[in-house]
Structure formats: C-alpha cells, structure tokens
Design a protein around this motif. Structure first.
Motif: not given
Length: 369
Positions: A49-60
């Motif tokens: 999830q961290r890598a999939a988010d452009s900002a590295g925010d897994a919670r977002a």
C-alpha cells in the motif's frame, strides 16, 4: 444547461440559457473510475500500500479505496458454445474453495463458483450456467465428472494426464519396490508423450500385455488368519495383497476403456479445434495467480480475500470493464449501502488448504497489507 465547449484542460463547460452563466461540473464519475483503477492496480500487483500510493501514505490509500471493496464483479453467462472447457477448484484458507471454468483454447474465464469443497452440487451449479462444450478437461474428481454427465450429457471428458500420473505416483511412489510397479509406472510416465492415434493404440496394447504378465500377481489375497497383526484383520476376512498396484492398474484400464485418456487424439473432436490433454492452462494461468494475489496481500479479512479472488477471475474474462460495476450512487458521490449477502455462496465450513501455505498464521482485520 447546454454544452458550451471545453476548458483548456478538456473539461466539459456548461451554460445556462436563462442567466447566460457558464460553469463546469465536478467529474465524480471519472474520479471514481480512476480510484477503481488504482485499487485494481494495487490489488492485482505485488506492490504494498505504501508503494502504491503516490505520496507513500498507506493510510490515505486505504481511505481512498475503501468503497471499492463493496463492489462485487460478476460475469454474464456466455451464450456461445465453447469447444473445450477446463474446470478445477482451488482451496483457500478458512474452508473455502473456488471452482473456476475457463475456455480451453483461449484461457478466458467463463464463470466461477464458491463452495466448501468440490462436490457434485457445486460443479452442477457452475455447469448449469454454461452452454455444453464438446469436451471437458478436468482433473478427475468424481463430483466434476458426475456433474458433467448430468448437466452436459453429450460432452466428452478428457482426463488431465498430469493428474493421472500424480495418482500413479501416489499409489506406487516415485520409486516402486516391486518389478510390476516399476513397469506400470514407466507405462504411466509415457502418457504425456503420446502424440498420435497409433501411439495411443500401442500404449493400450502395452497396458494389456502388462496385465497378462501380472494378473495372477495382482489377484493375490491376504487372509486375516494368516496376518492377524495387520490392522485390516480386525475389519476384513481378506484383502488384496497388492492393493495399491491393483488400484493403479484398474484406474488406467478404466480410463483407457472409457476413452478419457486420449480423447484429444480423436478426429471427430479435432474438427472443432485442438483439445488440451492437461489442465495446465487453468492451473498456471488462473489458480496460481489467485494464490499469488492472496500471498502478496496476506492478512486480508476473509470477505476481502473472496473479493480479491473474484477480481482476478473477472479481469481474465474476454472483455473486462470494471468501471461498469460502479453503482450510480457512488458515481454521484453519495454513500453506498453495503450490499446484501449473496445466498448463492455456500457457508464457510469444511476443510481447505492450511492458511500457512500462504505464509501467514494471523489475520489482521484492520489492515489490508
């Protein structure tokens, strides 16, 4: 409101004829579609999830894609008759089994069925939604063959030759101790190398010759009075001395006699196209992908596990359109209600593969990666 050209970014502009004011409307539908694409890109890929988010925010990311878990993909029953169909079940944790049917020539997923185990009823529910093919390629479970006979009376069955060889190794081991077992195992190993009808005939002759040599040997019996220490002695008066060897021969003989070993060589069936001799296309093309997704995202809640498996199957259909499943309420930005449970899914009971196979022993209900 009337269309009034587009902005510099390509957004549709609208104009009110009465007040002459123009404005743009938020593209909620397109935003939802992009979010669903992001969800599927993460779910069907190896990224965290961290890598999939452009900002590295897994919670977002979890907050952004939360509504995507409520979408359940479905396949419309195909109308066209298929030449060959492959069907097999793969077991998940928590006692779930997913039976998948694919086109034997193209590999596209035709439909799937959730169940507790691979029973006749489960296969019958799946086969009843599909047009009868010319040939069914299966691993040989009685439930699948019995359901095929009932739902598709005119369909031929081609037994997966790799599974036949596995059954032989189960009975005789990889290195049989007896000479008769070594000869029969060599005969079974030759199954996947049969390429012509002539070779199939010679294989059947070799099997018959083996039986002529060893028929007295596999007919030997052991009586309880002669071996009272054997656990079978408390339940039976006698038993076959070489039971595994006898069972292996009878399986090969029955499949050859019923025409389920070399159906892929019959000229009448080949008129409609090639017939596969194994279920490798299904095992490697869909089943293994399903397990890879669960392994990459270990810790998913049970309902999310099922949804992930369904998305894998749906994206392997002929023309997947995941955006078509977005409810109108979500496209308008409203809060969608949780869908009602599907009565067609069997309750979670029965036995399945140990979840340790997917390298996890703990469930994390509040996280998805």
């Amino acid at each position: 409101m009337k269309k009034n050209g587009r902005t510099g970014k390509g957004v549709q502009r609208w104009k009110c004829p009465a007040c002459r004011l123009s404005s743009t409307m938020p593209q909620r539908r397109r935003r939802r579609e992009r979010t669903l694409e992001e969800f599927l890109s993460w779910l069907l890929g190896p990224s965290s999830q961290r890598a999939a988010d452009s900002a590295g925010d897994a919670r977002a990311l979890r907050k952004r894609i939360a509504w995507c878990w409520r979408i359940r993909p479905r396949i419309a029953p195909p109308d066209a008759r298929r030449h060959t169909v492959m069907a097999d079940g793969t077991y998940m944790g928590h006692g779930w089994c997913l039976i998948i049917a694919i086109d034997g020539q193209t590999g596209e997923v035709l439909d799937w069925q959730w169940c507790a185990h691979e029973s006749k009823a489960a296969y019958l529910a799946l086969f009843s939604r599909l047009p009868a093919p010319d040939v069914l390629i299966t691993d040989g479970l009685r439930g699948a063959e019995a359901a095929c006979t009932q739902a598709w009376p005119g369909t031929r069955i081609q037994r997966c030759l790799v599974h036949v060889q596995r059954n032989t190794r189960t009975d005789l081991t990889s290195r049989p101790r007896l000479q008769a077992g070594r000869e029969l195992k060599r005969l079974s190993d030759r199954l996947t190398s049969v390429e012509t009808a002539g070779q199939a005939v010679r294989w059947g002759e070799a099997l018959n010759a083996w039986h002529e040599r060893w028929k007295d040997f596999i007919a030997e019996r052991t009586y309880a009075r002669d071996d009272p220490s054997n656990p079978k002695a408390s339940r039976h008066r006698w038993w076959w001395t070489h039971e595994e060897l006898r069972r292996c021969y009878r399986r090969l003989e029955r499949l050859f006699r019923e025409g389920r070993l070399f159906a892929y060589l019959e000229p009448e069936l080949l008129k409609g196209g090639p017939v596969a001799r194994t279920t490798n296309r299904l095992e490697g093309g869909v089943n293994s992908v399903v397990k890879d997704v669960l392994r990459n995202h270990r810790g998913l809640p049970e309902e999310h596990m099922r949804r992930a498996c369904e998305w894998v199957c749906y994206m392997k259909t002929a023309h997947p359109r995941p955006e078509s499943f977005i409810p109108d309420a979500l496209r308008k930005g409203e809060k969608a209600t949780t869908p009602e449970p599907d009565d067609s899914v069997a309750p979670a009971y029965g036995t399945g593969i140990d979840w340790n196979e997917f390298h996890t022993t703990t469930r994390y209900p509040n996280t998805t990666d």
